[in-house]
Motif scaffolding. Structure first.
Motif, PDB file in Angstrom:
ATOM      1  N   SER A 121       0.832  -1.195   0.000  1.00 22.25           N
ATOM      2  CA  SER A 121       0.000   0.000   0.000  1.00 22.25           C
ATOM      3  C   SER A 121       0.873   1.254   0.000  1.00 22.25           C
ATOM      4  O   SER A 121       1.833   1.339   0.765  1.00 22.25           O
ATOM      5  CB  SER A 121      -0.903   0.002   1.234  1.00 22.25           C
ATOM      6  N   ASP A 133      -2.636   1.956  16.245  1.00 21.60           N
ATOM      7  CA  ASP A 133      -2.096   3.074  15.463  1.00 21.60           C
ATOM      8  C   ASP A 133      -1.169   2.641  14.339  1.00 21.60           C
ATOM      9  O   ASP A 133      -0.602   3.485  13.639  1.00 21.60           O
ATOM     10  CB  ASP A 133      -1.346   4.045  16.383  1.00 21.60           C
ATOM     11  N   GLU A 179      -0.397   1.001  10.723  1.00 18.33           N
ATOM     12  CA  GLU A 179      -1.007   0.732   9.425  1.00 18.33           C
ATOM     13  C   GLU A 179      -0.313  -0.468   8.787  1.00 18.33           C
ATOM     14  O   GLU A 179       0.900  -0.469   8.624  1.00 18.33           O
ATOM     15  CB  GLU A 179      -0.868   1.959   8.525  1.00 18.33           C
ATOM     16  N   LEU A 233       0.724  -2.376   5.684  1.00 16.61           N
ATOM     17  CA  LEU A 233       0.917  -2.024   4.279  1.00 16.61           C
ATOM     18  C   LEU A 233       0.943  -3.237   3.363  1.00 16.61           C
ATOM     19  O   LEU A 233       0.669  -3.108   2.164  1.00 16.61           O
ATOM     20  CB  LEU A 233       2.240  -1.251   4.107  1.00 16.61           C
ATOM     21  N   GLN A 280       3.992   3.250  11.124  1.00 15.66           N
ATOM     22  CA  GLN A 280       3.406   3.971  12.241  1.00 15.66           C
ATOM     23  C   GLN A 280       4.073   5.336  12.334  1.00 15.66           C
ATOM     24  O   GLN A 280       5.271   5.424  12.595  1.00 15.66           O
ATOM     25  CB  GLN A 280       3.572   3.226  13.568  1.00 15.66           C
TER      26      GLN A 280
END
Length: 207
Positions: free
Chosen positions: A138, A161, A163, A165, A177
């Motif tokens: 991502s 918190d 993400e 990917l 992060q």
């Protein structure tokens, strides 16, 4: 597998990205960062760390990196810099070093922390079980990244918190992060510089 970088790195303010040069594939990261448009420098001492806009923690042996960082007086300065928002990217062993917790640490092994995740070392197998795989990441345009997995870890779990990917085989292999990015694989070994371009863009947008 070698794949050429796609396009030219986006122009932006000049930045200097350091590569932690204690152990591991330092040269490959320096080349990938330069191709992504960053100035580069090797980092072995606290005063060198203080002079960079971002830092890469390379693949290698996480236990050795942990011990050498302590020996060179870098462990606490690195932790403080990461807590203070220094953009940082870790590949393979670098991902382990950015984890807040290792599921199966070796005796005395410490991390720098910075990403709220639990990591399992050597999760994909031993050296002779290394492999390459196409990984959709991502935030990286232009199709999958060719991931080189060498005694690679994976991420067991992440905090709210963080993400995710990328995943491979049902396991998390890339996360972000804040200003911290980490991959379980080695994009620096493929000739495809898009992950490094993503990180350099993060460095340019910080500060």
């Amino acid at each position: 597998m070698s794949r050429p970088a796609t396009g030219r790195p986006a122009a932006g303010r000049p930045v200097t990205v350091g590569v932690l040069a204690l152990q591991g594939d330092v040269r490959e990261h320096l080349a990938a960062l330069a191709a992504a448009g960053a100035g580069t420098v090797q980092v072995r001492r606290p005063e060198e760390l203080a002079a960079v806009d971002g830092l890469v923690i390379p693949g290698g042996e996480s236990t050795t990196i942990s011990k050498l960082a302590a020996l060179f007086g870098l462990t606490e300065p690195l932790r403080a810099a990461i807590r203070g928002g220094l953009p940082v990217y870790g590949s393979c062993a670098g991902l382990i070093m950015l984890a807040d917790k290792i599921l199966d640490p070796r005796s005395g092994q410490e991390t720098f922390g910075g990403i709220d995740m639990i990591v399992r070392r050597n999760a994909f197998g031993r050296q002779n079980e290394s492999f390459e795989a196409a990984v959709d990441v991502s935030g990286v345009d232009g199709g999958p990244v060719q991931g080189v997995f060498i005694r690679a870890p994976w991420v067991e779990s992440v905090g709210a918190d963080v993400e995710v990917l990328a995943e491979h085989g049902g396991h998390i292999v890339a996360v972000r992060q804040g200003q911290a990015l980490a991959t379980a694989f080695h994009p620096e070994l493929t000739g495809d510089h898009r992950v490094h371009e993503l990180f350099v863009a993060t460095v340019r947008s910080t500060g």
